[in-house]
Design a protein around this motif. Structure first.
Motif, PDB file in Angstrom:
ATOM      1  N   LEU A 592      -2.461 -10.201   8.959  1.00  0.00           N
ATOM      2  CA  LEU A 592      -3.808  -9.733   8.635  1.00  0.00           C
ATOM      3  C   LEU A 592      -4.025  -8.378   9.302  1.00  0.00           C
ATOM      4  N   TRP A 593      -4.403  -7.374   8.521  1.00  0.00           N
ATOM      5  CA  TRP A 593      -4.641  -6.038   9.049  1.00  0.00           C
ATOM      6  C   TRP A 593      -6.140  -5.802   9.173  1.00  0.00           C
ATOM      7  N   THR A 594      -6.555  -5.293  10.319  1.00  0.00           N
ATOM      8  CA  THR A 594      -7.959  -4.983  10.552  1.00  0.00           C
ATOM      9  C   THR A 594      -8.094  -3.518  10.947  1.00  0.00           C
ATOM     10  N   PHE A 595      -9.287  -2.974  10.744  1.00  0.00           N
ATOM     11  CA  PHE A 595      -9.613  -1.610  11.146  1.00  0.00           C
ATOM     12  C   PHE A 595     -10.743  -1.630  12.156  1.00  0.00           C
ATOM     13  N   HIS A 596     -10.769  -0.597  12.999  1.00  0.00           N
ATOM     14  CA  HIS A 596     -11.926  -0.375  13.847  1.00  0.00           C
ATOM     15  C   HIS A 596     -13.049   0.241  13.024  1.00  0.00           C
ATOM     16  N   GLY A 597     -14.261   0.143  13.532  1.00  0.00           N
ATOM     17  CA  GLY A 597     -15.396   0.723  12.833  1.00  0.00           C
ATOM     18  C   GLY A 597     -15.258   2.217  12.655  1.00  0.00           C
ATOM     19  N   VAL A 598     -14.707   2.882  13.656  1.00  0.00           N
ATOM     20  CA  VAL A 598     -14.374   4.311  13.546  1.00  0.00           C
ATOM     21  C   VAL A 598     -12.866   4.402  13.621  1.00  0.00           C
ATOM     22  N   GLU A 599     -12.240   4.740  12.520  1.00  0.00           N
ATOM     23  CA  GLU A 599     -10.793   4.652  12.414  1.00  0.00           C
ATOM     24  C   GLU A 599     -10.180   6.013  12.118  1.00  0.00           C
ATOM     25  N   LYS A 600      -8.952   6.177  12.566  1.00  0.00           N
ATOM     26  CA  LYS A 600      -8.213   7.407  12.329  1.00  0.00           C
ATOM     27  C   LYS A 600      -7.732   7.460  10.880  1.00  0.00           C
ATOM     28  N   VAL A 601      -7.823   8.629  10.256  1.00  0.00           N
ATOM     29  CA  VAL A 601      -7.426   8.792   8.864  1.00  0.00           C
ATOM     30  C   VAL A 601      -5.958   8.438   8.675  1.00  0.00           C
ATOM     31  N   GLY A 602      -5.108   8.899   9.575  1.00  0.00           N
ATOM     32  CA  GLY A 602      -3.681   8.611   9.460  1.00  0.00           C
ATOM     33  C   GLY A 602      -3.388   7.130   9.502  1.00  0.00           C
ATOM     34  N   THR A 603      -4.123   6.391  10.318  1.00  0.00           N
ATOM     35  CA  THR A 603      -3.917   4.949  10.401  1.00  0.00           C
ATOM     36  C   THR A 603      -4.303   4.261   9.097  1.00  0.00           C
ATOM     37  N   ILE A 604      -5.418   4.686   8.529  1.00  0.00           N
ATOM     38  CA  ILE A 604      -5.859   4.098   7.262  1.00  0.00           C
ATOM     39  C   ILE A 604      -4.819   4.340   6.174  1.00  0.00           C
ATOM     40  N   ILE A 605      -4.344   5.556   6.084  1.00  0.00           N
ATOM     41  CA  ILE A 605      -3.359   5.888   5.047  1.00  0.00           C
ATOM     42  C   ILE A 605      -2.070   5.110   5.257  1.00  0.00           C
ATOM     43  N   HIS A 606      -1.663   4.965   6.517  1.00  0.00           N
ATOM     44  CA  HIS A 606      -0.439   4.216   6.809  1.00  0.00           C
ATOM     45  C   HIS A 606      -0.558   2.769   6.364  1.00  0.00           C
ATOM     46  N   VAL A 607      -1.680   2.120   6.672  1.00  0.00           N
ATOM     47  CA  VAL A 607      -1.872   0.716   6.301  1.00  0.00           C
ATOM     48  C   VAL A 607      -1.958   0.567   4.786  1.00  0.00           C
ATOM     49  N   LEU A 608      -2.646   1.471   4.121  1.00  0.00           N
ATOM     50  CA  LEU A 608      -2.764   1.383   2.668  1.00  0.00           C
ATOM     51  C   LEU A 608      -1.418   1.559   1.977  1.00  0.00           C
ATOM     52  N   ARG A 609      -0.540   2.334   2.593  1.00  0.00           N
ATOM     53  CA  ARG A 609       0.764   2.579   1.976  1.00  0.00           C
ATOM     54  C   ARG A 609       1.742   1.435   2.181  1.00  0.00           C
ATOM     55  N   ILE A 610       1.654   0.747   3.296  1.00  0.00           N
ATOM     56  CA  ILE A 610       2.629  -0.308   3.574  1.00  0.00           C
ATOM     57  C   ILE A 610       2.146  -1.679   3.105  1.00  0.00           C
ATOM     58  N   THR A 611       0.920  -1.770   2.625  1.00  0.00           N
ATOM     59  CA  THR A 611       0.392  -3.048   2.144  1.00  0.00           C
ATOM     60  C   THR A 611      -0.202  -2.878   0.750  1.00  0.00           C
ATOM     61  N   ARG A 612      -0.408  -4.008   0.113  1.00  0.00           N
ATOM     62  CA  ARG A 612      -1.149  -4.036  -1.148  1.00  0.00           C
ATOM     63  C   ARG A 612      -2.475  -4.774  -0.969  1.00  0.00           C
ATOM     64  N   HIS A 613      -2.928  -4.861   0.242  1.00  0.00           N
ATOM     65  CA  HIS A 613      -4.162  -5.573   0.538  1.00  0.00           C
ATOM     66  C   HIS A 613      -5.343  -4.898  -0.133  1.00  0.00           C
ATOM     67  N   ASN A 614      -6.290  -5.706  -0.587  1.00  0.00           N
ATOM     68  CA  ASN A 614      -7.483  -5.169  -1.240  1.00  0.00           C
ATOM     69  C   ASN A 614      -8.746  -5.329  -0.409  1.00  0.00           C
ATOM     70  N   GLY A 615      -8.644  -5.937   0.756  1.00  0.00           N
ATOM     71  CA  GLY A 615      -9.784  -6.081   1.644  1.00  0.00           C
ATOM     72  C   GLY A 615      -9.339  -6.069   3.092  1.00  0.00           C
ATOM     73  N   PHE A 616     -10.121  -5.404   3.941  1.00  0.00           N
ATOM     74  CA  PHE A 616      -9.751  -5.268   5.355  1.00  0.00           C
ATOM     75  C   PHE A 616     -10.970  -5.557   6.223  1.00  0.00           C
ATOM     76  N   PRO A 617     -10.858  -6.511   7.157  1.00  0.00           N
ATOM     77  CA  PRO A 617     -11.962  -6.753   8.085  1.00  0.00           C
ATOM     78  C   PRO A 617     -12.158  -5.551   9.023  1.00  0.00           C
ATOM     79  N   ILE A 618     -13.399  -5.284   9.339  1.00  0.00           N
ATOM     80  CA  ILE A 618     -13.764  -4.227  10.296  1.00  0.00           C
ATOM     81  C   ILE A 618     -14.180  -4.908  11.594  1.00  0.00           C
ATOM     82  N   VAL A 619     -13.468  -4.595  12.671  1.00  0.00           N
ATOM     83  CA  VAL A 619     -13.711  -5.232  13.970  1.00  0.00           C
ATOM     84  C   VAL A 619     -14.096  -4.161  14.982  1.00  0.00           C
ATOM     85  N   ASP A 620     -15.232  -4.354  15.650  1.00  0.00           N
ATOM     86  CA  ASP A 620     -15.696  -3.442  16.694  1.00  0.00           C
ATOM     87  C   ASP A 620     -15.408  -4.037  18.065  1.00  0.00           C
ATOM     88  N   GLU A 621     -15.147  -3.166  19.018  1.00  0.00           N
ATOM     89  CA  GLU A 621     -14.933  -3.591  20.397  1.00  0.00           C
ATOM     90  C   GLU A 621     -16.115  -3.146  21.252  1.00  0.00           C
TER      91      GLU A 621
END
Length: 779
Positions: A592-621
């Protein structure tokens, strides 16, 4: 930044394998198909789920608050206007279909009959078989090369779509064109196929195309259309389209509404009932007006009763208690024969699958062989029939010269007719009229009717699997009518019995429909509207209830069997017993891949490229106690919009108060057709890869969640009834990660559960107890 959890969901949301993985025969292919071509070796395409849930993010809320009474009026007006257009267009297509079929097939039979009258039997057979071959070949070529998704009846695809299953191409303009033209040519080719199923698919295509929300490519940018750029409204209009399709095929408006309610729709409400009824009413009015025009002789061979309308029981019908046993026998036999018909059809489709996987040439060759075999039977078998003298009290000309009628001359001398040719050497609609006709008890031999039943049963099973738009409704009706009339010949000649052979044919068609398609209310009303006699209601209800009950003991209805064979992940309304033994945590699979509420562009692109997931939980710390909080869920499509627009990029990782103002709800509206933007279409520089995006304004802050200890059965009911695509699973203990995984359609499939827990299905008695479908016994 993204985190990795040991558990996850399906549909590409918690599992690296999405619904693109086939549910049937996984060892053979890693992709799935979405139409009848899955069973005939055509091209395959990935399967996704539809987004029926409203993403309540800040952008959506702002758009909703900005709507006034004017926008609400526009929305309601467009809903009813589109329903009117669906009914109008579908009725015109239905009329054109019947007009074309009656004239093309009628001309073919007239020419062939004239050659028979002239004693040129060999040339007649050549013309008959060659014309059938050309028509079949044309239907298969345009289907195989233009729109493979148009093959088959289309009812399983539309039913799966209304359940939340999406696949490219099944409701496109190209599919609509091939469905209409291919259905006309296939039915005109004397194949034992129908046009009712293709009409349902046609109605769904028309509705889907009208609910695209406009098109910049074609200049359709009227603001009033923007309200329909979502799956929820498209789903409702497609439901109306399927109801209009049945209404246009059978001139049965009420039956069309009930068919959509009983068989097609997974979600129903009173507002949808009103709109679908309005659409079918438009169909009935337009067809009545067009048929009145044809009654004056302006439509060629398409004249009185041109549509499937068997108005043969206008007189009063009486029946007695002594007639009930024979009616009960019809119901029992219909259930047994209908389930056996489904079994044989499924096996033949699987054989066709192996043949057609060799390539397009084999698909076309198979269709041509079926066409030649059909022509040989239809032209050759009537020669085995006997010639009978014309009855002196015949209500029509005897023998019949031309395409239809109860008294086909064929090879007989003057004043005689061939009863077997009157059934076989005819269109399906005319054969049904002959079987349903009253006052004809002595005009067909029992042996002729029995031979006709066997031929229809065999040819309808063999013809359905070819790569062409073909349906099952009419073949099942004509097959059931022939067996019903045969039973009437055996039992209907008793003293004190007032049930004639035509009435037995109607009841036989009802029982066979109930045994094969397992519908009750809608079939009952459709048959009543076809025969135009309410006095048949008690008997039709009785045989439908009995035939469905008997057939359910053997297998499922034909459309469900086809959906399973194609791997369409359809969610049933009922839960299986084994689902009570499992919790949602038992079927989750990672990562399961999650993103932070404020996320780095490179991280988002990396996850989108290596997965075919259509939904990502947003988790704040939280900085004050280092705890993690679930902020919501964001869709892949929305992330791609943010990355493409770049308006939300920031140089520092901070939350933006009131962010998202530069976006509107239209920016995130879902395209109705065509391919949307993908991660590979984005152009991101190295500098932009180091920037950040505040995802909070674009996150659905109130996604549906369930606790990890909930039973799989309860989760399925929630998932299906709400029309969800993602269902977040949260932990029971609060000090763990705020989200355990994501449930999607894939996780409820038996094949997925079987892969995770094979011991549940190990023993034979458990297999029977869990009701493992026979179609999946290969596992």
């Amino acid at each position: 930044m993204n985190g990795l959890s040991p558990d996850g969901g399906g549909d590409g949301n918690g599992n690296s394998e999405s619904l693109a993985t086939p549910l049937l025969l996984p060892q053979r292919s890693l992709t799935n198909s979405t139409s009848q071509v899955a069973l005939v070796g055509a091209n395959v395409c990935p399967i996704e789920s539809l987004d029926y849930e409203i993403a309540e993010n800040d952008v959506f809320k702002q758009d909703w608050r900005s709507r006034g009474k004017k926008q609400m009026f526009q929305y309601l007006f467009m809903k009813w206007s589109l329903c009117f257009l669906v009914g109008l267009i579908v009725s015109l297509i239905g009329f054109f279909n019947n007009l074309a079929v009656e004239n093309i097939a009628g001309l073919k039979f007239v020419v062939t009959s004239n050659m028979m009258l002239a004693g040129r039997s060999k040339m007649a057979f050549f013309v008959f078989s060659a014309s059938n071959m050309v028509l079949t070949l044309f239907a298969c070529l345009i289907t195989a090369f233009i729109a493979p998704a148009a093959a088959g009846s289309g009812i399983p695809e539309v039913k799966a779509y209304l359940n939340g299953v999406d696949a490219p191409g099944i409701l496109s303009l190209r599919t609509l064109f091939v469905k209409v033209v291919g259905s006309i040519t296939a039915v005109s080719a004397s194949l034992v196929v129908g046009k009712a199923g293709p009409m349902v698919h046609t109605g769904a295509c028309v509705a889907s195309l009208l609910s695209q929300g406009g098109s910049k490519k074609y200049g359709l940018t009227w603001k009033w259309l923007r309200f329909f750029k979502n799956d929820r409204d498209r789903r409702d209009l497609v439901t109306c389209g399927s109801a209009a399709g049945i209404a246009a095929a059978f001139r049965a408006p009420v039956g069309g509404v009930l068919f959509a309610l009983e068989e097609m729709a997974s979600w129903w409400r009173s507002a949808l009932l009103w709109r679908s009824f309005f659409a079918t009413a438009v169909v009935a009015i337009v067809l009545r007006a067009l048929i009145d025009v044809c009654l004056s002789g302006k439509c060629g061979l398409f004249g009185k009763g041109g549509l499937i309308m068997f108005d043969v029981y206008s007189a009063n019908i009486t029946y007695h208690l002594a007639d009930v046993p024979s009616v009960l026998l019809l119901g029992v036999m219909g259930g047994i024969l209908g389930s056996f018909y489904n079994f044989l059809l499924e096996k033949v489709l699987r054989v066709y699958n192996y043949i057609n996987e060799k390539g397009t040439v084999y698909k076309i060759l198979l269709a041509c062989l079926i066409s030649l075999f059909t022509s040989c039977l239809l032209f050759g078998v009537p020669w085995l029939g006997t010639c009978q003298p014309c009855p002196p009290d015949a209500l029509e000309a005897c023998p019949t010269i031309g395409r239809s009628g109860n008294y086909k001359k064929f090879q007989c001398s003057s004043g005689h007719y061939n009863d077997l040719a009157s059934l076989i050497f005819n269109t399906n609609d005319d054969a049904i009229r002959n079987l349903f006709s009253r006052n004809t008890d002595s005009e067909f031999h029992a042996s002729s009717v029995l031979v006709f039943f066997l031929i229809c049963c065999v040819l309808s099973i063999l013809s359905y699997g070819i790569v062409a738009p073909v349906g099952l409704f009419v073949p099942v009706i004509v097959t059931g009518a022939s067996y019903g009339r045969f039973v009437g010949m055996l039992f209907g000649s008793r003293p004190h019995s007032s049930l004639n052979h035509g009435l037995y044919a109607v009841l036989g068609a009802a029982s066979f429909l109930g045994g094969s398609m397992r519908m009750t209310v809608s079939l009952c009303v459709i048959l009543l509207e076809l025969t135009n006699n309410l006095l048949l209601l008690p008997l039709i209800m009785l045989v439908l209830l009995i035939s469905k009950t008997v057939a359910d003991a053997f297998n499922g209805n034909i459309y469900d069997l086809i959906m399973k064979a194609k791997g369409l992940p359809y969610l049933e309304a009922h839960t299986e017993p084994y689902m009570r033994q499992l919790t949602v945590a038992d079927v989750l699979s990672g990562p399961l891949w999650t993103f932070h509420g404020v996320e780095k562009v490179g991280t988002i692109i990396h996850v989108l490229r290596i997965t075919r997931h259509n939904g990502f939980p947003i988790v704040d710390e939280r900085s004050e106690d280092d705890s993690r909080v679930l902020a919501g869920l964001i869709l892949r499509a929305h992330l791609i919009v943010l990355l493409k627009r770049k308006d939300a990029f920031m140089s520092t990782p901070v939350e933006r108060g009131g962010g998202g103002a530069e976006f509107s709800a239209a920016d995130f509206a879902k395209r109705g057709s065509g391919n949307g933007d993908t991660i590979d279409d984005l152009q991101i520089s190295a500098e932009e890869m180091e920037m950040y995006v505040d995802l909070h304004p674009f996150t659905n802050a109130s996604p549906y969640t369930v606790v990890e200890t909930m039973s799989l059965a309860k989760a399925l009911v929630l998932f299906r009834e709400l029309g969800l695509r993602h269902l977040l699973v949260i932990p029971k203990i609060s000090n763990r990660s705020p989200v355990v995984g994501i449930l999607t359609r894939h996780d409820f499939m038996l094949e997925h559960v079987l892969g995770l827990h094979p011991l549940l299905f190990r023993s034979r008695w458990k297999r029977l107890r869990l009701r493992l479908p026979r179609t999946l016994s290969i596992f």
